[in-house]
Design a protein around this motif. Sequence first.
Motif, short mmCIF file in Angstrom:
data_model
loop_
_atom_site.label_atom_id
_atom_site.label_comp_id
_atom_site.label_asym_id
_atom_site.label_seq_id
_atom_site.Cartn_x
_atom_site.Cartn_y
_atom_site.Cartn_z
N UNK A 1 0.42 6.36 7.68
CA UNK A 1 -0.05 7.27 6.64
C UNK A 1 -1.57 7.15 6.55
N UNK A 2 -2.30 8.26 6.52
CA UNK A 2 -3.76 8.16 6.36
C UNK A 2 -4.14 7.47 5.06
N UNK A 3 -5.15 6.66 5.12
CA UNK A 3 -5.64 5.97 3.93
C UNK A 3 -6.54 6.93 3.15
N UNK B 1 0.83 -1.20 0.00
CA UNK B 1 0.00 0.00 0.00
C UNK B 1 0.86 1.26 0.00
N UNK B 2 1.96 1.24 0.74
CA UNK B 2 2.85 2.40 0.76
C UNK B 2 3.41 2.67 -0.61
N UNK B 3 3.65 1.62 -1.40
CA UNK B 3 4.16 1.80 -2.75
C UNK B 3 3.07 2.20 -3.72
N UNK B 4 1.87 1.73 -3.47
CA UNK B 4 0.82 1.89 -4.47
C UNK B 4 -0.12 3.06 -4.23
N UNK C 1 -8.80 1.62 11.16
CA UNK C 1 -8.12 2.85 11.55
C UNK C 1 -7.97 3.85 10.42
N UNK C 2 -8.29 3.42 9.19
CA UNK C 2 -8.17 4.27 8.00
C UNK C 2 -6.76 4.81 7.84
N UNK C 3 -5.81 3.93 8.07
CA UNK C 3 -4.40 4.27 7.89
C UNK C 3 -3.60 2.99 7.69
#
Length: 435
Positions: free
Chosen positions: A255-257, A212-215, A244-246
């Motif tokens: 990081x916030x989602x 997710x951090x990459x995408x 948690x929406x992150x």
Amino acid sequence: MATLLVIEDEPALARHMARYLRQYDHVVEVANDGPSGLEAARRLQPDLAIVDFQLPGLDGLELIRALNREHRRIRTVMVSGHANVAVAVQAMKAGSSDLLTKPVPLRSLKQAVDRALEEPLQAGGEAPRSTAVAHTILGHSRPLAGLREQVSALARQEPGDGSAPPPILFCGETGSGKLHAARAAHATGPRAAEPWVEIDCLALHQGLDAAMAAAAPGGGTVFLKDVGDLDEHGQASLLQMLERRQYRLPRGGVEPLRARLMAASGHDLDALVRQGRFKAELLYRLQTCAVRVPPLRACTDDLALLARHFVALHTGRYRLPAMQLAPAAEAALMMHSWPGNLRELSNVIERAVMICPGGRVEASHLLLPAGPATSSFGALSELSDCLRTDELDRAGLVRALEEHRWDLHATARMLQIEPDQLQRRMDRHGLYGPT
């Protein structure tokens, strides 16, 4: 068949990609740095370029911009092996059809290539972005009309506080079009101009948070393919992400989602929960906005429309003259049970247009298996004066064999039959190869 250019600075990986894609009858050339990739594109004029993000001489982002300036008929797919790919996501906005993260499963690579090649070029030569036009849910039957309305309604809903909306879970049989429905939701919603990124849960080598951090550094859409195949750790990460929406960053912190999550699974997730293989709490979260994609057998009123769509799509892909479906061919399609759903229909039509010797696809070109669902087709064909004949079957075999230079294994793979079956049909028609 398409002409592809792989621009990758790891020679072994580039050769591996090229060898795999050549199995599907593409012409593939390889370049190992940015300048040679640009020169190869000028010379080769490929239909699609697969571009690594970090290249010597000219990085992938600059290369995609140059390709868009100089070669408006080239589609691009970017590949990145770095966690911080915010710049690569911007390349998608500039024209890249997809963003794939390393290590790239070869199945995902082929699917990205197929999707990019399926998008028709506009009159000016530019491949369209992820628009509602490119990803429309076709059909007028009640199931498909209802699907289109539901997808459109869910896609429009966005929280007013800027947070991520609830996920959309697409359920349905294998081949029913879950990915296409998800892309339609992205294309018809307010995030249509933002990136579309796919994560293959079945081939996820890194943790879900790292993926997710990459995408998902921005506010686009992240599609979780085969979410039912997430392992226990991946399920726990996804559940925490939704609650948690992150998500956690690889080097610490959160990081916030902001991206919208969409997911699909060919598995029965309720059954997986009962078996203890999928977390019930995660299923409840994913089912907040659940969409069931109907099987093709429930949409027979639209079968002819969808078949004609695939005829136009595949004749365009292979640069063939326009073709029509004969009435008997449409009748044969109606009598087939379609266990493989839309994917099977697309494959059947693709094969038919490749072996069709003229501008009219007959029932014999469909090569549908004989069985209870098609046994009554003979009488109907006689009445419509479109009887399946040995001559047409022989002509179709000759064209298929010539397309693959009389390679029996390649021809059998394209026709989706066993090589010994192909040999028996060749023997029946007296086909023994070029003299």
